[in-house]
Design a protein around this motif. Structure first.
Motif, PDB file in Angstrom:
ATOM      1  N   ASN A   1      45.499  50.074  33.616  1.00 16.73           N
ATOM      2  CA  ASN A   1      45.314  50.455  35.027  1.00 16.73           C
ATOM      3  C   ASN A   1      43.840  50.658  35.353  1.00 16.73           C
ATOM      4  OD1 ASN A   1      47.975  50.285  35.791  1.00 16.73           O
ATOM      5  ND2 ASN A   1      48.394  52.452  35.406  1.00 16.73           N
ATOM      6  N   GLN A   2      43.109  51.284  34.450  1.00 11.26           N
ATOM      7  CA  GLN A   2      41.669  51.494  34.652  1.00 11.26           C
ATOM      8  C   GLN A   2      40.946  50.148  34.745  1.00 11.26           C
ATOM      9  OE1 GLN A   2      39.708  53.937  31.675  1.00 11.26           O
ATOM     10  NE2 GLN A   2      37.730  53.025  32.160  1.00 11.26           N
ATOM     11  N   VAL A   3      41.292  49.220  33.878  1.00 12.08           N
ATOM     12  CA  VAL A   3      40.683  47.893  33.873  1.00 12.08           C
ATOM     13  C   VAL A   3      40.971  47.178  35.195  1.00 12.08           C
ATOM     14  CG1 VAL A   3      40.812  45.604  32.800  1.00 12.08           C
ATOM     15  CG2 VAL A   3      40.694  47.644  31.366  1.00 12.08           C
ATOM     16  N   GLN A   4      42.227  47.230  35.640  1.00 11.99           N
ATOM     17  CA  GLN A   4      42.596  46.551  36.872  1.00 11.99           C
ATOM     18  C   GLN A   4      41.964  47.205  38.101  1.00 11.99           C
ATOM     19  OE1 GLN A   4      46.979  46.269  35.970  1.00 11.99           O
ATOM     20  NE2 GLN A   4      46.601  44.183  36.696  1.00 11.99           N
ATOM     21  N   GLN A   5      41.863  48.528  38.105  1.00  6.54           N
ATOM     22  CA  GLN A   5      41.216  49.210  39.228  1.00  6.54           C
ATOM     23  C   GLN A   5      39.732  48.874  39.292  1.00  6.54           C
ATOM     24  OE1 GLN A   5      42.264  53.311  38.655  1.00  6.54           O
ATOM     25  NE2 GLN A   5      44.336  53.019  39.448  1.00  6.54           N
ATOM     26  N   TRP A   6      39.080  48.799  38.146  1.00  9.09           N
ATOM     27  CA  TRP A   6      37.671  48.398  38.095  1.00  9.09           C
ATOM     28  C   TRP A   6      37.507  46.999  38.682  1.00  9.09           C
ATOM     29  CZ3 TRP A   6      36.138  44.327  34.764  1.00  9.09           C
ATOM     30  CH2 TRP A   6      34.755  44.096  34.707  1.00  9.09           C
ATOM     31  N   PHE A   7      38.381  46.075  38.296  1.00 16.56           N
ATOM     32  CA  PHE A   7      38.311  44.716  38.799  1.00 16.56           C
ATOM     33  C   PHE A   7      38.583  44.669  40.305  1.00 16.56           C
ATOM     34  CE2 PHE A   7      40.280  40.549  39.670  1.00 16.56           C
ATOM     35  CZ  PHE A   7      39.196  39.748  39.367  1.00 16.56           C
ATOM     36  N   GLU A   8      39.577  45.427  40.759  1.00 16.99           N
ATOM     37  CA  GLU A   8      39.892  45.453  42.191  1.00 16.99           C
ATOM     38  C   GLU A   8      38.714  45.965  43.009  1.00 16.99           C
ATOM     39  OE1 GLU A   8      43.535  47.670  42.545  1.00 16.99           O
ATOM     40  OE2 GLU A   8      44.678  46.097  41.511  1.00 16.99           O
TER      41      GLU A   8
ATOM     42  N   ALA B   1      44.811  41.030  33.368  1.00 18.81           N
ATOM     43  CA  ALA B   1      45.801  41.886  32.695  1.00 18.81           C
ATOM     44  C   ALA B   1      46.388  41.188  31.474  1.00 18.81           C
ATOM     45  CB  ALA B   1      46.911  42.277  33.673  1.00 18.81           C
ATOM     46  N   GLU B   2      46.692  39.914  31.597  1.00 20.65           N
ATOM     47  CA  GLU B   2      47.247  39.155  30.473  1.00 20.65           C
ATOM     48  C   GLU B   2      46.235  39.052  29.339  1.00 20.65           C
ATOM     49  OE1 GLU B   2      49.924  37.254  28.171  1.00 20.65           O
ATOM     50  OE2 GLU B   2      50.353  38.162  30.114  1.00 20.65           O
ATOM     51  N   GLY B   3      44.987  38.750  29.672  1.00 21.71           N
ATOM     52  CA  GLY B   3      43.940  38.654  28.651  1.00 21.71           C
ATOM     53  C   GLY B   3      43.693  39.972  27.949  1.00 21.71           C
ATOM     54  N   PHE B   4      43.644  41.054  28.712  1.00 19.46           N
ATOM     55  CA  PHE B   4      43.414  42.375  28.131  1.00 19.46           C
ATOM     56  C   PHE B   4      44.576  42.797  27.235  1.00 19.46           C
ATOM     57  CE2 PHE B   4      44.007  47.010  28.307  1.00 19.46           C
ATOM     58  CZ  PHE B   4      42.830  47.419  27.708  1.00 19.46           C
ATOM     59  N   THR B   5      45.800  42.655  27.725  1.00 17.37           N
ATOM     60  CA  THR B   5      46.949  43.088  26.916  1.00 17.37           C
ATOM     61  C   THR B   5      47.095  42.228  25.663  1.00 17.37           C
ATOM     62  OG1 THR B   5      48.499  41.805  28.262  1.00 17.37           O
ATOM     63  CG2 THR B   5      48.205  44.124  28.848  1.00 17.37           C
ATOM     64  N   ASN B   6      46.763  40.946  25.749  1.00 16.46           N
ATOM     65  CA  ASN B   6      46.795  40.102  24.553  1.00 16.46           C
ATOM     66  C   ASN B   6      45.773  40.570  23.521  1.00 16.46           C
ATOM     67  OD1 ASN B   6      48.868  38.462  25.371  1.00 16.46           O
ATOM     68  ND2 ASN B   6      47.560  36.776  26.002  1.00 16.46           N
TER      69      ASN B   6
ATOM     70  N   GLU C   1      35.373  44.411  25.437  1.00 13.54           N
ATOM     71  CA  GLU C   1      34.369  44.309  26.492  1.00 13.54           C
ATOM     72  C   GLU C   1      34.816  43.277  27.512  1.00 13.54           C
ATOM     73  OE1 GLU C   1      30.200  44.248  25.375  1.00 13.54           O
ATOM     74  OE2 GLU C   1      30.838  44.716  23.326  1.00 13.54           O
ATOM     75  N   ILE C   2      34.603  43.620  28.781  1.00 10.83           N
ATOM     76  CA  ILE C   2      34.994  42.732  29.870  1.00 10.83           C
ATOM     77  C   ILE C   2      33.781  42.555  30.787  1.00 10.83           C
ATOM     78  CG2 ILE C   2      36.594  42.341  31.776  1.00 10.83           C
ATOM     79  CD1 ILE C   2      38.414  44.477  30.338  1.00 10.83           C
ATOM     80  N   GLU C   3      33.527  41.322  31.141  1.00  9.91           N
ATOM     81  CA  GLU C   3      32.422  41.014  32.043  1.00  9.91           C
ATOM     82  C   GLU C   3      32.957  40.142  33.167  1.00  9.91           C
ATOM     83  OE1 GLU C   3      28.336  39.797  30.595  1.00  9.91           O
ATOM     84  OE2 GLU C   3      29.100  37.903  31.427  1.00  9.91           O
ATOM     85  N   VAL C   4      32.582  40.488  34.390  1.00 14.24           N
ATOM     86  CA  VAL C   4      32.944  39.694  35.549  1.00 14.24           C
ATOM     87  C   VAL C   4      31.652  39.168  36.157  1.00 14.24           C
ATOM     88  CG1 VAL C   4      34.073  39.711  37.803  1.00 14.24           C
ATOM     89  CG2 VAL C   4      34.957  41.141  35.989  1.00 14.24           C
ATOM     90  N   SER C   5      31.591  37.857  36.354  1.00 13.77           N
ATOM     91  CA  SER C   5      30.414  37.229  36.948  1.00 13.77           C
ATOM     92  C   SER C   5      30.843  36.415  38.159  1.00 13.77           C
ATOM     93  CB  SER C   5      29.722  36.300  35.946  1.00 13.77           C
ATOM     94  OG  SER C   5      29.332  37.013  34.797  1.00 13.77           O
ATOM     95  N   LEU C   6      30.253  36.735  39.294  1.00 15.89           N
ATOM     96  CA  LEU C   6      30.531  36.015  40.523  1.00 15.89           C
ATOM     97  C   LEU C   6      29.384  35.045  40.796  1.00 15.89           C
ATOM     98  CD1 LEU C   6      32.134  35.565  43.146  1.00 15.89           C
ATOM     99  CD2 LEU C   6      30.842  37.474  44.138  1.00 15.89           C
TER     100      LEU C   6
END
Length: 147
Positions: free
Chosen positions: A20-27, A52-57, A73-78
């Motif tokens: 949930n924390q990961v998804q809220q950060w992304f949102e 979510a699928e990548g993280f849970t895997n 570690e998760i990185e988002v690049s726009l």
């Protein structure tokens, strides 16, 4: 080549309870940047599901034998033309191309996540990085007509 418009990074422990924390950060990232560029709610939903699928895997499979303190570690690049999500884990590498695609109407144990990811994103790459981590790259291109 386009340059990065915006980027963010999150490091979390390898615990499913942090999804949930990961998804809220992304949102929050999406609300700040992607809606302004005309990305649709449908695109963002698909990306959040892919994340979510990548993280849970990573938690369930890559880090199954590792302590929960092991980080992901998760990185988002726009970019102007796309969004890239990178998820790094410390598990043993595997070859996703060796997973047999489920036949429609049949059941099989496991392997559905990789095919779900490929249907949610425009490009999915899984490879071992030089620092002995695995990197799952999820790419979604902006639709035609968007900036």
């Amino acid at each position: 080549m386009f340059s990065i418009v915006q980027q963010d990074h999150l490091t979390v422990k390898s615990e499913l309870s942090l999804l949930n924390q990961v998804q809220q950060w992304f949102e929050q990232f999406c609300l700040k940047y992607l809606f302004q560029l005309g990305w649709s709610e449908s695109q963002l939903y698909r990306l959040n599901l892919a994340l979510a699928e990548g993280f849970t895997n990573a938690v369930r499979h890559a880090h199954r034998a590792l302590p929960p303190e092991t980080t992901i570690e998760i990185e988002v690049s726009l970019w102007i033309d796309r969004l890239e999500i990178k998820i790094w884990d410390y598990g043993k590498p595997f070859n996703p191309d060796a997973i047999a695609e489920p036949e429609p109407g049949t059941l099989q144990a496991g392997g559905y996540g990789w095919f779900l990811l490929r249907r949610l994103a425009d490009r999915v790459v899984y490879e071992r990085s030089a620092d002995d981590r695995n990197c799952l790259l999820i790419v979604k291109y902006a639709q035609q007509g968007q900036v």
